[in-house]
Structure formats: structure tokens, C-alpha cells
Scaffold this motif. Structure first.
Motif, PDB file in Angstrom:
ATOM      1  N   PRO A  54      20.179  40.839  22.996  1.00 52.83           N
ATOM      2  CA  PRO A  54      19.919  40.302  21.643  1.00 52.83           C
ATOM      3  C   PRO A  54      18.584  39.747  21.100  1.00 52.83           C
ATOM      4  N   ARG A  55      18.253  38.884  22.317  1.00 56.41           N
ATOM      5  CA  ARG A  55      16.791  38.193  22.090  1.00 56.41           C
ATOM      6  C   ARG A  55      15.736  39.138  21.734  1.00 56.41           C
ATOM      7  N   MET A  56      15.942  40.324  22.685  1.00 54.76           N
ATOM      8  CA  MET A  56      14.708  41.395  22.638  1.00 54.76           C
ATOM      9  C   MET A  56      14.670  42.070  21.370  1.00 54.76           C
ATOM     10  N   LEU A  57      16.049  42.025  20.808  1.00 57.27           N
ATOM     11  CA  LEU A  57      16.214  42.898  19.415  1.00 57.27           C
ATOM     12  C   LEU A  57      15.517  42.082  18.405  1.00 57.27           C
ATOM     13  N   ARG A  58      15.735  40.766  18.326  1.00 59.05           N
ATOM     14  CA  ARG A  58      15.075  39.849  17.337  1.00 59.05           C
ATOM     15  C   ARG A  58      13.785  39.854  17.521  1.00 59.05           C
ATOM     16  N   GLU A  59      13.217  39.964  18.696  1.00 59.74           N
ATOM     17  CA  GLU A  59      11.569  40.017  18.642  1.00 59.74           C
ATOM     18  C   GLU A  59      11.182  41.397  18.275  1.00 59.74           C
ATOM     19  N   TRP A  60      11.929  42.381  18.495  1.00 59.36           N
ATOM     20  CA  TRP A  60      11.507  43.688  18.036  1.00 59.36           C
ATOM     21  C   TRP A  60      11.567  43.612  16.416  1.00 59.36           C
ATOM     22  N   GLN A  61      12.809  43.244  15.838  1.00 58.68           N
ATOM     23  CA  GLN A  61      12.697  43.113  14.207  1.00 58.68           C
ATOM     24  C   GLN A  61      11.553  42.044  13.873  1.00 58.68           C
ATOM     25  N   GLU A  62      11.208  41.136  14.487  1.00 59.10           N
ATOM     26  CA  GLU A  62      10.166  40.293  13.836  1.00 59.10           C
ATOM     27  C   GLU A  62       8.660  41.071  13.964  1.00 59.10           C
ATOM     28  N   LEU A  63       8.526  41.690  15.195  1.00 56.66           N
ATOM     29  CA  LEU A  63       7.468  42.739  15.508  1.00 56.66           C
ATOM     30  C   LEU A  63       7.315  43.916  14.221  1.00 56.66           C
ATOM     31  N   MET A  64       8.461  44.490  13.939  1.00 61.97           N
ATOM     32  CA  MET A  64       8.517  45.473  12.879  1.00 61.97           C
ATOM     33  C   MET A  64       8.380  44.997  11.590  1.00 61.97           C
ATOM     34  N   LEU A  65       8.691  43.644  11.177  1.00 55.35           N
ATOM     35  CA  LEU A  65       8.386  43.181   9.734  1.00 55.35           C
ATOM     36  C   LEU A  65       6.966  42.756   9.551  1.00 55.35           C
ATOM     37  N   LEU A  66       6.328  42.690  10.598  1.00 55.71           N
ATOM     38  CA  LEU A  66       4.695  42.768  10.624  1.00 55.71           C
ATOM     39  C   LEU A  66       4.143  43.798  10.153  1.00 55.71           C
ATOM     40  N   LEU A  67       4.842  45.005  10.337  1.00 55.37           N
ATOM     41  CA  LEU A  67       3.974  46.272  10.195  1.00 55.37           C
ATOM     42  C   LEU A  67       3.779  46.531   8.721  1.00 55.37           C
ATOM     43  N   PRO A  68       4.673  46.348   7.836  1.00 57.20           N
ATOM     44  CA  PRO A  68       4.353  46.449   6.186  1.00 57.20           C
ATOM     45  C   PRO A  68       3.155  45.750   5.585  1.00 57.20           C
ATOM     46  N   GLU A  69       2.973  44.679   6.403  1.00 57.67           N
ATOM     47  CA  GLU A  69       2.119  43.655   5.935  1.00 57.67           C
ATOM     48  C   GLU A  69       0.659  44.175   6.560  1.00 57.67           C
ATOM     49  N   ARG A  70       0.714  44.620   7.612  1.00 55.72           N
ATOM     50  CA  ARG A  70      -0.714  45.063   8.071  1.00 55.72           C
ATOM     51  C   ARG A  70      -0.959  46.777   7.731  1.00 55.72           C
ATOM     52  N   TYR A  71      -0.308  47.378   7.653  1.00 54.09           N
ATOM     53  CA  TYR A  71      -0.320  48.786   7.347  1.00 54.09           C
ATOM     54  C   TYR A  71       0.584  49.318   6.129  1.00 54.09           C
ATOM     55  N   PRO A  72       0.347  48.660   4.879  1.00 58.57           N
ATOM     56  CA  PRO A  72       1.439  49.028   3.775  1.00 58.57           C
ATOM     57  C   PRO A  72       1.436  50.433   3.484  1.00 58.57           C
ATOM     58  N   SER A  73       0.124  51.080   3.495  1.00 61.40           N
ATOM     59  CA  SER A  73       0.123  52.341   3.260  1.00 61.40           C
ATOM     60  C   SER A  73       0.678  53.394   4.166  1.00 61.40           C
TER      61      SER A  73
END
Length: 368
Positions: A104-123
């Protein structure tokens, strides 16, 4: 149509031994497909005895009596099984338990990492796509958790069966090693006295398959042990689990190493992030794979299997689909066996004369 079938039969099935070999191959395939699960301990015992026979032969060559050589070889087998039961399995169980606890902790970290992608690569990716990916991942992980719970509750008889196999298989291996000549003589009594084709195929494949299987076992041990040492030195979590995955990855040529890289990279990424430890881990892992492919494999398999990569991958898919783990393990030897049978298969006299004159390369490969 009947004329075409008759001509094909006269060309490829004119030899009685060829017909008998075809019947034996078909019967063996049917038995494995229908009774494979029932005969699993017998098949595993035959395979292990085949692997250990080289040690018995070597000890006898050094002057030991047959019974003493079998006793020494069987003692080595028991020592290896005890090492796995008492040393390796507890570590695997402990790390597996810790992995599912921290999932579960690894899943939360993965979700946090994935949420940063739209901010860095919106296109390239949107928030909606990220949410869909996280939803699918959560659903799949819930299925995995349900399967683990159902396995632990409903499949206890399977665990008891495995324990029975740990007793039954060594006994069968002992008798296969001790009475190998008598068993082969008994089996040969059901075959025709004149079996030139079978003898030719057996002599051609026996040494090649034996060298391949023993070499592959040695490669698994060396690669897995080396990976474990590297992972422990780096302090990587779940070192034993990942090392076993890396060791077993050598069973599948070309794609096994790439598939094993994924869990190693993911665990390192979750543990250290995009830091220098992660980069050094991937570099060390790359060096390990390079040494395996360019140094270890040529040393262990001096006689390379002359098969096209497409044929190897096809063999892995076909035999792996039929027999699971053992099908993947023996995919290349079985493919080589099929190739040897095709080259050694007798054809009509006129057809054979024309074929041998027109394809000297095929003859050279069949004699190799």
C-alpha cells in the motif's frame, strides 16, 4: 487428393521405425497433456536423475563403485534440498510477507509520482488519464489480494501435496540412478531390435540436451547468486526475491532479462527515487547481464544451439503454453530435438537420394 496423401505417406512414412517413432512421440504428448499433473513427481524425478547422472558417471570414472557413486550423488541432492527448505524458503517467505505489507505504501508513492506527470508534461498526459490508470491499478491489486487470501485458505491441500513430493521425488531419483541400466534395458525390450533412426536421434541429442540442461542450471545458480550479492551490497529491499527472479529469467532467451529488469528498477525507484543509488544499481545490473551474455553463456554452452531467434521464441511460447515452467525450461532442447528428428527422418529412396545431393548443408547439420 488420395493420390497426394499416398505419395506423401510413401515418402515420409515408408520406414516402419519412422512410423513407430511417430506413434511414440504422439503417445508421449497425449500422456503428458492428459496425465501431466498426476505424473508430475515421476517426470520431475526423471529430469533430476538425468541431471545427476553426469555426476554418477564422473565418480565411476574416478574408480568408485556404482552404488557408492549413487550414494554420494544422492547425498549431494539431499543437501541441496535441505539448503533450499531451511535456508532459502524462510527468507523468501519473510520478504514476500514484508513486500505485501509495504505494497500500500508503494502504491501511494506511485500515485504521487503519477500525479506530477500532468504538471510536468501536460501535452503528453492529462489528469483524467492518470486517474484512469490509478483506478485500473487499484482494481488489479485488489484482485491480487483476494487471490492471495483465497490461496492461503483453499489451497492448503496443494501445500500438503508439495510436502509429499519432497519425500517421493528423492526416493524415485535414488532408484532411477541406482537401476538406470535395468530400467533402460526394460524399456528397450518394448522397442524393435533394429532401431537405427532412434539410436541416431538419441546419440545426437543425449549429450547436447544433457550439456544444455546442466549448463542452464549452473547459469541460474551463478546469475541468481551474483544478483543477490549485488543487491545486498546496494542494500536493495527484497534482495532474495529479486535475485530469484533474475536467476530464473535466463530460462527465456532474449526477453527474460528485460522482463526481470522491471521489478528490479521499480523496487530501486521506490526505495531511493531518482538518486545516484538508483543509477548505480542499474549500471551494476547491466554489467551483470552483459557478463552473463558475453562470458558465462559462451563458457557453459560451447556448442551453441543452431536455432533462429524466431524459432527459439516460438518454442518458448508453444512448450511453455503446453507444460508451464518445465515447458519453458526445456523449450530449446525440445526445439533442437524436433530439428534433429526432421533432419534424421527417413524419406523415400528416390526422394532421399535427390534430397541428400541437393542439400549437403542439411547433412552437415544433422551430423553435427
Amino acid at each position: 487428393m488420395l493420390k497426394i496423401i499416398r505419395r506423401w505417406s510413401d515418402r515420409y512414412l515408408s520406414d516402419e521405425e519412422a512410423v513407430l517413432l511417430l506413434v511414440l512421440l504422439a503417445a508421449g504428448l497425449v500422456v503428458i497433456l492428459t496425465l501431466g499433473s498426476v505424473l508430475a513427481p515421476m517426470i520431475a524425478s526423471v529430469i533430476i536423475a538425468f541431471l545427476m547422472q553426469g555426476m554418477v558417471t564422473r565418480l565411476k570414472h574416478w574408480g568408485m563403485p556404482h552404488w557408492f557413486a549413487v550414494g554420494v550423488t544422492f547425498s549431494v541432492l539431499l543437501a541441496g534440498m535441505l539448503a533450499i527448505l531451511l535456508g532459502l524458503l524462510p527468507v523468501i517467505w519473510q520478504q514476500s510477507t514484508r513486500f505485501f505489507t509495504e505494497l500500500p505504501r508503494m502504491l501511494r508513492e506511485w500515485q504521487e509520482l503519477m500525479l506530477l506527470l500532468p504538471e510536468r508534461y501536460p501535452s503528453l498526459i492529462s489528469e483524467t488519464q492518470v486517474e484512469q490508470m490509478m483506478s485500473i491499478t487499484s482494481t488489479e491489486l485488489s484482485y491480487v489480494g483476494q487471490y492471495i487470501v483465497s490461496f492461503s485458505v483453499s489451497n492448503l491441500p496443494i501445500l500438503a501435496t508439495v510436502l509429499v513430493y519432497f519425500v517421493l521425488v528423492p526416493i524415485l531419483v535414488f532408484f532411477f540412478l541406482l537401476d538406470s541400466k535395468a530400467i533402460l534395458s526394460w524399456f528397450g525390450g518394448f522397442l524393435p531390435e533394429k532401431r537405427t533412426l532412434m539410436t541416431k536421434i538419441w546419440q545426437e541429442m543425449n549429450q547436447q540436451i544433457a550439456n544444455y540442461v546442466r549448463g542452464k542450471v549452473i547459469e541460474i545458480v551463478i546469475v541468481g547468486s551474483s544478483a543477490y550479492v549485488v543487491f545486498v551490497l546496494f542494500g536493495l529491499n527484497y534482495s532474495a526475491l529479486l535475485a530469484i527472479a533474475v536467476g530464473l529469467s535466463v530460462l527465456v532467451p532474449y526477453i527474460g532479462a528485460a522482463v526481470a529488469t522491471i521489478p528490479v528498477a521499480l523496487v530501486g525507484l521506490f526505495q531511493w527515487g531518482w538518486g545516484p543509488e538508483f543509477v548505480y544499481l542499474l549500471l551494476a545490473y547491466g554489467v551483470l547481464q552483459a557478463l552473463d551474455g558475453n562470458v558465462l553463456v559462451p563458457l557453459l554452452f560451447s556448442e551453441a544451439v543452431n536455432l533462429h531467434p524466431v524459432a527459439i521464441i516460438l518454442a518458448v511460447l508453444v512448450f511453455g503454453g503446453l507444460w508451464g515452467f518445465w515447458g519453458v525450461f526445456f523449450a530449446i532442447p525440445l526445439a533442437t530435438l524436433v530439428k534433429a528428428i526432421l533432419y534424421a527422418w527417413p524419406i523415400g529412396v528416390q526422394e532421399a537420394h535427390g534430397h541428400h545431393e541437393s542439400s549437403p548443408q542439411g547433412n552437415e547439420q544433422s551430423e553435427a
